[in-house]
Structures are given as C-alpha cells and as structure tokens.
Design a protein around this motif. Structure first.
Motif, PDB file in Angstrom:
ATOM      1  N   ARG A 184      62.777   7.180-106.731  1.00  0.00           N
ATOM      2  CA  ARG A 184      62.479   8.358-107.547  1.00  0.00           C
ATOM      3  C   ARG A 184      63.752   9.072-107.987  1.00  0.00           C
ATOM      4  O   ARG A 184      63.868   9.510-109.130  1.00  0.00           O
ATOM      5  CB  ARG A 184      61.578   9.322-106.779  1.00  0.00           C
ATOM      6  N   HIS A 203      65.421   6.965-110.627  1.00  0.00           N
ATOM      7  CA  HIS A 203      64.678   7.016-111.888  1.00  0.00           C
ATOM      8  C   HIS A 203      64.869   8.363-112.596  1.00  0.00           C
ATOM      9  O   HIS A 203      64.855   8.421-113.822  1.00  0.00           O
ATOM     10  CB  HIS A 203      63.196   6.758-111.624  1.00  0.00           C
ATOM     11  N   MET A 250      58.016  -0.411-112.501  1.00  0.00           N
ATOM     12  CA  MET A 250      56.820  -0.803-111.752  1.00  0.00           C
ATOM     13  C   MET A 250      57.103  -0.863-110.248  1.00  0.00           C
ATOM     14  O   MET A 250      56.180  -0.842-109.439  1.00  0.00           O
ATOM     15  CB  MET A 250      56.306  -2.165-112.229  1.00  0.00           C
ATOM     16  N   LYS A 251      58.377  -0.918-109.861  1.00  0.00           N
ATOM     17  CA  LYS A 251      58.746  -0.907-108.452  1.00  0.00           C
ATOM     18  C   LYS A 251      58.251   0.360-107.778  1.00  0.00           C
ATOM     19  O   LYS A 251      57.882   0.343-106.610  1.00  0.00           O
ATOM     20  CB  LYS A 251      60.262  -1.015-108.284  1.00  0.00           C
ATOM     21  N   ILE A 252      58.248   1.478-108.508  1.00  0.00           N
ATOM     22  CA  ILE A 252      57.762   2.746-107.958  1.00  0.00           C
ATOM     23  C   ILE A 252      56.289   2.610-107.604  1.00  0.00           C
ATOM     24  O   ILE A 252      55.860   3.001-106.516  1.00  0.00           O
ATOM     25  CB  ILE A 252      57.996   3.910-108.939  1.00  0.00           C
ATOM     26  N   ARG A 253      55.507   2.057-108.485  1.00  0.00           N
ATOM     27  CA  ARG A 253      54.074   1.886-108.252  1.00  0.00           C
ATOM     28  C   ARG A 253      53.816   0.929-107.091  1.00  0.00           C
ATOM     29  O   ARG A 253      52.963   1.183-106.238  1.00  0.00           O
ATOM     30  CB  ARG A 253      53.386   1.360-109.510  1.00  0.00           C
ATOM     31  N   GLU A 254      54.554  -0.174-107.043  1.00  0.00           N
ATOM     32  CA  GLU A 254      54.389  -1.141-105.963  1.00  0.00           C
ATOM     33  C   GLU A 254      54.715  -0.519-104.612  1.00  0.00           C
ATOM     34  O   GLU A 254      54.014  -0.752-103.626  1.00  0.00           O
ATOM     35  CB  GLU A 254      55.287  -2.351-106.204  1.00  0.00           C
ATOM     36  N   THR A 255      55.778   0.275-104.568  1.00  0.00           N
ATOM     37  CA  THR A 255      56.180   0.923-103.324  1.00  0.00           C
ATOM     38  C   THR A 255      55.139   1.937-102.887  1.00  0.00           C
ATOM     39  O   THR A 255      54.801   2.032-101.697  1.00  0.00           O
ATOM     40  CB  THR A 255      57.554   1.602-103.489  1.00  0.00           C
ATOM     41  N   LYS A 256      54.601   2.689-103.850  1.00  0.00           N
ATOM     42  CA  LYS A 256      53.570   3.678-103.538  1.00  0.00           C
ATOM     43  C   LYS A 256      52.326   3.007-102.950  1.00  0.00           C
ATOM     44  O   LYS A 256      51.742   3.498-101.985  1.00  0.00           O
ATOM     45  CB  LYS A 256      53.204   4.433-104.819  1.00  0.00           C
ATOM     46  N   LYS A 257      51.942   1.863-103.510  1.00  0.00           N
ATOM     47  CA  LYS A 257      50.775   1.142-103.008  1.00  0.00           C
ATOM     48  C   LYS A 257      51.036   0.564-101.621  1.00  0.00           C
ATOM     49  O   LYS A 257      50.142   0.548-100.775  1.00  0.00           O
ATOM     50  CB  LYS A 257      50.383   0.038-103.981  1.00  0.00           C
ATOM     51  N   MET A 286      61.075   4.675-101.435  1.00  0.00           N
ATOM     52  CA  MET A 286      60.376   5.395-102.502  1.00  0.00           C
ATOM     53  C   MET A 286      61.199   6.594-102.966  1.00  0.00           C
ATOM     54  O   MET A 286      61.326   6.844-104.167  1.00  0.00           O
ATOM     55  CB  MET A 286      59.000   5.841-102.012  1.00  0.00           C
TER      56      MET A 286
END
Length: 66
Positions: A29, A32, A41-48, A25
C-alpha cells in the motif's frame, strides 16, 4: 496461497504467516501510494490471503471450543 496449503499449516505457522502477509500488505500500500505498482493485483491477492488465514484461524478456534 490455496486453501489446501493453509489447512496443512499448524496454528503457529498460520499466525506467523498472517503477520508476514499483513506487513507485506502494508508495504504494498505504501509503495502504491508513492508510485503505481507494476502489478496492482498483488494488493488484492494479498488481501484475500489475509482473509483466508483469518478464516482458518477462526475456524480452528471454534473447533477447539466445541
């Protein structure tokens, strides 16, 4: 990572996976911030995934104390 995959892991594996996902993550970041990611969307998937891992670790802690 699906919940069924997470539930199959041991506590040690969960903590190891959490460390891996957290460092991933951080790298996402930084990348990015420098230049836009091809797939943000990889950021969101990793956060979840991190949230799911933390939830399962906490659930097992509560179960152990009960």
């Amino acid at each position: 990572m699906k919940n069924s995959e997470i539930k199959a892991l041991s506590l040690e594996e969960l903590k190891e996976r959490l460390n891996t996902e957290s460092s991933n993550m951080q790298n996402l970041r930084f990348a990015h911030a420098i230049s836009p990611l091809e797939n943000p969307m990889k950021i969101r998937e990793t956060k979840k995934a991190i949230a799911r891992l933390n939830t399962e670790i906490r659930r097992r802690e509560i179960e152990a104390n009960s």
